[in-house]
Write a protein that holds these residues in place. Structure first.
Motif, PDB file in Angstrom:
ATOM      1  N   ASN A   1       0.862  -1.167   0.000  1.00 24.60           N
ATOM      2  CA  ASN A   1       0.000   0.000   0.000  1.00 24.60           C
ATOM      3  C   ASN A   1       0.905   1.225   0.000  1.00 24.60           C
TER       4      ASN A   1
ATOM      5  N   ASP B   1       0.507   3.778   2.393  1.00 25.74           N
ATOM      6  CA  ASP B   1       0.254   4.449   3.662  1.00 25.74           C
ATOM      7  C   ASP B   1       1.451   5.241   4.195  1.00 25.74           C
TER       8      ASP B   1
ATOM      9  N   PHE C   1       1.624   8.962   3.501  1.00 23.49           N
ATOM     10  CA  PHE C   1       0.581   9.775   4.121  1.00 23.49           C
ATOM     11  C   PHE C   1       0.745   9.854   5.638  1.00 23.49           C
TER      12      PHE C   1
ATOM     13  N   GLN D   1      -3.331   5.411  -6.505  1.00 23.99           N
ATOM     14  CA  GLN D   1      -3.822   5.413  -5.129  1.00 23.99           C
ATOM     15  C   GLN D   1      -3.354   6.671  -4.391  1.00 23.99           C
TER      16      GLN D   1
ATOM     17  N   ASP E   1      -5.581   9.341  -5.495  1.00 24.74           N
ATOM     18  CA  ASP E   1      -6.882   9.175  -4.827  1.00 24.74           C
ATOM     19  C   ASP E   1      -6.817   9.620  -3.370  1.00 24.74           C
ATOM     20  N   GLY E   2      -5.623   9.536  -2.787  1.00 22.58           N
ATOM     21  CA  GLY E   2      -5.452   9.912  -1.390  1.00 22.58           C
ATOM     22  C   GLY E   2      -5.382  11.413  -1.167  1.00 22.58           C
TER      23      GLY E   2
END
Length: 333
Positions: free
Chosen positions: A168, A170, A173, A190, A193-194
């Motif tokens: 992922n 993560d 972020f 992604q 999208d975040g």
């Protein structure tokens, strides 16, 4: 008399149908990752009946974080697997005689995606930074790249700190990493999208850095290539698969919808899969050369892997790690 002829004809048709069904060659394909447009060509070929047309009864097994395709192949759970060449070569050197029979992706989609706010502008700015890296065989190109740059991966001001990244994004972020590993067709989307924008990021494509290695290819066990019948079956499988890939590249939205039909998890979305298929199409071989493993590209991958001084992926040039026998047979069909 007419009724008798009809009965006989019907019986013959049923027999032929039954014989055809029983004569179909069963094959199992193990994917490298979960059901997504990264593998759309195989699902499209299955849904559109291309395997059936070639007399192949194909089963597709999705992958996942706890599934190592090479282990599935070794254990007899699959006849063909999708894997990356660095991982395949490392596995072969460790004793499993797996062989590349076709190279579906001719370009790498791997990138290191970094926050511009981290101060990273070029690879010279990696020193002292934390970089997210996928493991389970995906780390090999990264390690070769760091070796080429002369950066130890043990941290410190003159090296880089490697964060074992989950599958992922993560860490970028959550402030855990300055850069994360992404694929052009998946995790980069992604990140968008975040909430991050391209203007907030710096991208390092492995292709541009000269450390790109071959990714999604098809592999079988070496012993199976000594069986002419299996070679012919693999050639028919390859013919149907490449037909599926060409269709998917030409019909990205429709291909994405097929992928969604086969996704039992319900985790995928139409927009993400359509975007993924559009990006994947850019990595495929083109025209009549699709599926052909270019020896020069193979040698480039080997040289990159051998060039890793700190943590060599392979210690010697492989012998017999790829074969064109299936591809050549496919071209005869």
């Amino acid at each position: 008399m007419k009724r008798t002829l009809i009965t006989l004809a019907t019986g013959a048709a049923l027999f032929a149908s039954s014989f055809s069904a029983s004569a179909a060659d069963k094959l199992t394909l193990q994917l490298k990752w979960v059901t997504q447009a990264q593998f759309a060509g195989y699902y499209a070929a299955l849904e559109n009946g291309y395997y059936k047309d070639e007399g192949i009864d194909l089963s597709i097994k999705p992958g996942g974080p706890d599934i190592a395709p090479a282990q599935v192949l070794a254990g007899g759970g699959a006849d063909v697997i999708v894997d990356w060449l660095p991982s395949a070569l490392a596995t072969r050197e460790k004793g499993l005689p797996m062989v590349n029979i076709a190279q579906v992706y001719s370009k790498s989609g791997m990138m290191l995606t970094c926050l511009k706010s981290s101060g990273i502008k070029t690879s010279a700015d990696f020193k002292g930074k934390t970089l997210g890296v996928w493991f389970f065989g995906n780390e090999y190109p990264f390690l070769s790249w760091m070796s080429k740059l002369g950066y130890p991966t043990t941290g410190g001001d003159e090296g880089v700190t490697v964060l074992k990244q989950g599958f992922n994004v993560d860490p970028i972020f959550q402030g855990q990493a300055d850069c994360v590993s992404t694929m052009t067709y998946n995790e980069y989307g992604q990140i968008m999208d975040g909430g991050l924008t391209p203007e907030e990021l710096v991208l390092f494509k492995y292709e541009d850095e000269g450390v790109a290695t071959l990714e999604d290819g098809l592999y079988v066990l070496e012993k199976d290539l000594k069986d002419d019948k299996k070679v012919e079956t693999y050639a028919k499988f390859l013919k149907a698969s490449l037909k599926g890939w060409k269709w998917a590249a030409d019909n990205p939205k429709e291909a994405a919808m097929i992928v969604l039909e086969y996704d039992d998890t319900g985790a995928q979305t139409e927009s993400h899969q359509t975007r993924m298929m559009t990006e994947v199409a850019k990595l495929l071989g083109s025209g009549d050369d699709m599926g052909y493993l270019d020896p020069a590209a193979y040698e480039r991958t080997v040289d990159i892997l051998l060039g890793s001084e700190s943590a060599p992926v392979i210690t010697k040039k492989p012998v017999g790690a790829y074969s064109h026998v299936v591809y050549d047979k496919y071209k005869e069909l």
